[in-house]
Write a protein that holds these residues in place. Sequence first.
Motif, PDB file in Angstrom:
ATOM      1  N   ASP A  82       0.852  -1.190   0.000  1.00 37.20           N
ATOM      2  CA  ASP A  82       0.000   0.000   0.000  1.00 37.20           C
ATOM      3  C   ASP A  82       0.894   1.247   0.000  1.00 37.20           C
ATOM      4  N   PRO A  83       0.951   1.995  -1.128  1.00 36.09           N
ATOM      5  CA  PRO A  83       1.850   3.147  -1.206  1.00 36.09           C
ATOM      6  C   PRO A  83       1.500   4.277  -0.236  1.00 36.09           C
ATOM      7  N   LEU A  84       0.311   4.250   0.349  1.00 34.06           N
ATOM      8  CA  LEU A  84      -0.077   5.289   1.304  1.00 34.06           C
ATOM      9  C   LEU A  84       0.667   5.142   2.632  1.00 34.06           C
ATOM     10  N   VAL A  85       1.173   3.932   2.929  1.00 33.65           N
ATOM     11  CA  VAL A  85       1.921   3.700   4.163  1.00 33.65           C
ATOM     12  C   VAL A  85       3.347   3.229   3.886  1.00 33.65           C
ATOM     13  N   SER A  86       3.775   3.307   2.634  1.00 34.10           N
ATOM     14  CA  SER A  86       5.164   3.023   2.258  1.00 34.10           C
ATOM     15  C   SER A  86       5.899   4.344   2.129  1.00 34.10           C
ATOM     16  N   GLY A  87       7.187   4.340   2.427  1.00 30.63           N
ATOM     17  CA  GLY A  87       7.959   5.558   2.242  1.00 30.63           C
ATOM     18  C   GLY A  87       9.106   5.659   3.221  1.00 30.63           C
ATOM     19  N   THR A 101      22.081  -6.548  30.532  1.00 31.56           N
ATOM     20  CA  THR A 101      21.092  -7.405  29.861  1.00 31.56           C
ATOM     21  C   THR A 101      20.674  -6.870  28.499  1.00 31.56           C
ATOM     22  N   GLY A 102      20.806  -5.556  28.269  1.00 32.68           N
ATOM     23  CA  GLY A 102      20.361  -4.946  27.013  1.00 32.68           C
ATOM     24  C   GLY A 102      18.871  -4.720  26.941  1.00 32.68           C
ATOM     25  N   GLU A 103      18.148  -5.010  27.999  1.00 35.47           N
ATOM     26  CA  GLU A 103      16.689  -4.917  28.001  1.00 35.47           C
ATOM     27  C   GLU A 103      16.226  -3.574  28.576  1.00 35.47           C
ATOM     28  N   GLY A 104      15.031  -3.174  28.146  1.00 37.94           N
ATOM     29  CA  GLY A 104      14.452  -1.959  28.702  1.00 37.94           C
ATOM     30  C   GLY A 104      13.395  -1.344  27.799  1.00 37.94           C
ATOM     31  N   PRO A 105      12.708  -0.321  28.310  1.00 32.40           N
ATOM     32  CA  PRO A 105      11.631   0.332  27.564  1.00 32.40           C
ATOM     33  C   PRO A 105      12.160   1.309  26.518  1.00 32.40           C
ATOM     34  N   VAL A 106      11.405   1.442  25.428  1.00 32.65           N
ATOM     35  CA  VAL A 106      11.723   2.424  24.385  1.00 32.65           C
ATOM     36  C   VAL A 106      10.438   3.149  23.999  1.00 32.65           C
ATOM     37  N   HIS A 107      10.614   4.342  23.477  1.00 28.61           N
ATOM     38  CA  HIS A 107       9.483   5.124  22.977  1.00 28.61           C
ATOM     39  C   HIS A 107      10.031   6.189  22.041  1.00 28.61           C
ATOM     40  N   GLY A 108       9.159   6.816  21.301  1.00 26.55           N
ATOM     41  CA  GLY A 108       9.608   7.875  20.408  1.00 26.55           C
ATOM     42  C   GLY A 108       8.467   8.432  19.581  1.00 26.55           C
ATOM     43  N   ASN A 109       8.822   9.311  18.670  1.00 31.32           N
ATOM     44  CA  ASN A 109       7.837   9.876  17.740  1.00 31.32           C
ATOM     45  C   ASN A 109       8.388   9.743  16.328  1.00 31.32           C
ATOM     46  N   TRP A 110       7.493   9.843  15.341  1.00 36.19           N
ATOM     47  CA  TRP A 110       7.881   9.580  13.964  1.00 36.19           C
ATOM     48  C   TRP A 110       7.079  10.412  12.977  1.00 36.19           C
ATOM     49  N   ILE A 111       7.671  10.569  11.793  1.00 33.25           N
ATOM     50  CA  ILE A 111       7.007  11.202  10.652  1.00 33.25           C
ATOM     51  C   ILE A 111       7.295  10.319   9.439  1.00 33.25           C
ATOM     52  N   LEU A 112       6.230   9.919   8.733  1.00 32.94           N
ATOM     53  CA  LEU A 112       6.367   9.100   7.538  1.00 32.94           C
ATOM     54  C   LEU A 112       5.916   9.909   6.332  1.00 32.94           C
ATOM     55  N   VAL A 113       6.816  10.063   5.361  1.00 32.46           N
ATOM     56  CA  VAL A 113       6.484  10.711   4.091  1.00 32.46           C
ATOM     57  C   VAL A 113       6.091   9.585   3.134  1.00 32.46           C
ATOM     58  N   PRO A 114       4.806   9.473   2.788  1.00 35.91           N
ATOM     59  CA  PRO A 114       4.353   8.353   1.964  1.00 35.91           C
ATOM     60  C   PRO A 114       4.906   8.390   0.549  1.00 35.91           C
ATOM     61  N   GLN A 115       5.030   7.208  -0.020  1.00 35.80           N
ATOM     62  CA  GLN A 115       5.443   7.029  -1.407  1.00 35.80           C
ATOM     63  C   GLN A 115       4.355   7.559  -2.351  1.00 35.80           C
ATOM     64  N   ALA A 116       3.098   7.394  -1.966  1.00 32.44           N
ATOM     65  CA  ALA A 116       1.966   7.838  -2.781  1.00 32.44           C
ATOM     66  C   ALA A 116       1.875   9.365  -2.762  1.00 32.44           C
ATOM     67  N   ASN A 117       1.290   9.924  -3.787  1.00 36.29           N
ATOM     68  CA  ASN A 117       1.053  11.367  -3.826  1.00 36.29           C
ATOM     69  C   ASN A 117      -0.089  11.685  -2.866  1.00 36.29           C
ATOM     70  N   THR A 118       0.244  12.313  -1.763  1.00 35.31           N
ATOM     71  CA  THR A 118      -0.763  12.673  -0.760  1.00 35.31           C
ATOM     72  C   THR A 118      -0.996  14.184  -0.750  1.00 35.31           C
ATOM     73  N   GLU A 119      -0.546  14.856  -1.807  1.00 29.38           N
ATOM     74  CA  GLU A 119      -0.701  16.311  -1.919  1.00 29.38           C
ATOM     75  C   GLU A 119      -0.043  17.030  -0.737  1.00 29.38           C
ATOM     76  N   GLY A 120       1.113  16.520  -0.326  1.00 27.71           N
ATOM     77  CA  GLY A 120       1.872  17.151   0.760  1.00 27.71           C
ATOM     78  C   GLY A 120       1.564  16.597   2.139  1.00 27.71           C
ATOM     79  N   GLY A 121       0.665  15.638   2.231  1.00 24.96           N
ATOM     80  CA  GLY A 121       0.317  15.063   3.532  1.00 24.96           C
ATOM     81  C   GLY A 121       1.381  14.105   4.035  1.00 24.96           C
ATOM     82  N   VAL A 122       1.519  14.041   5.362  1.00 23.47           N
ATOM     83  CA  VAL A 122       2.437  13.105   6.019  1.00 23.47           C
ATOM     84  C   VAL A 122       1.703  12.448   7.183  1.00 23.47           C
ATOM     85  N   TRP A 123       2.230  11.312   7.606  1.00 17.37           N
ATOM     86  CA  TRP A 123       1.758  10.660   8.820  1.00 17.37           C
ATOM     87  C   TRP A 123       2.656  11.092   9.971  1.00 17.37           C
TER      88      TRP A 123
END
Length: 190
Positions: A82-87, A101-123
């Motif tokens: 689905d090109p709307l969620v690829s990118g 141990t290497g174990e522990g909690p993680v968190h973060g934020n993200w921005i996805l620029v879709p492969q599909a033409n979303t007219e400038g929209g991002v996730w």
Amino acid sequence: MKTLKCFLVLFAFAGLMLVGCSDEPQSPVTPADQTSLEKVIITNFTFSHFPIGLTGEGSVKLVGNNWILKDFGVIELITSSDPLVSGTMTHYLSGKMNAVTGEGPVHGNWILVPQANTEGGVWEGNYTGYRTKMPGSDTLFVLPLRLVGHGRGGCIEGMQTRYNTTITAWGTPPVGWYGSGEGFYKSQGN
């Protein structure tokens, strides 16, 4: 006394009947917000992802017996049919991993620029998870993540998405990983 009670009850019913005889409807015939009646379409997808670069932002420090990652910028390639969620996704990883141990909690934020033409929209969204050792391995880790996002701008404005992915990572702090999963996004139909 019985006569007074009967009179009051009769009077109350007459009053209710008069109020109910208005030309104006007492309940709405049409909803005030017509958009709330639009059909919600749920589109399911599968995907895979892996890092392709770093932004140079954030920090990684050994503090006491823990590795602390703060807004560490990573660029990932998200691949889906689905090109709307690829990118290309840029995300900022934060976490606390035990140095032994290497174990522990993680968190973060993200921005996805879709492969599909979303007219400038991002996730845009955020994620949370917990990193644990893969059974039988001292260097590999399993990390289930839950991602939640919203469409911002263009033709995906107001849309919502959710992803579930499982990452296999190596190194503490991580030096690489790959992952795959499934998700869905909601859109309005007619």
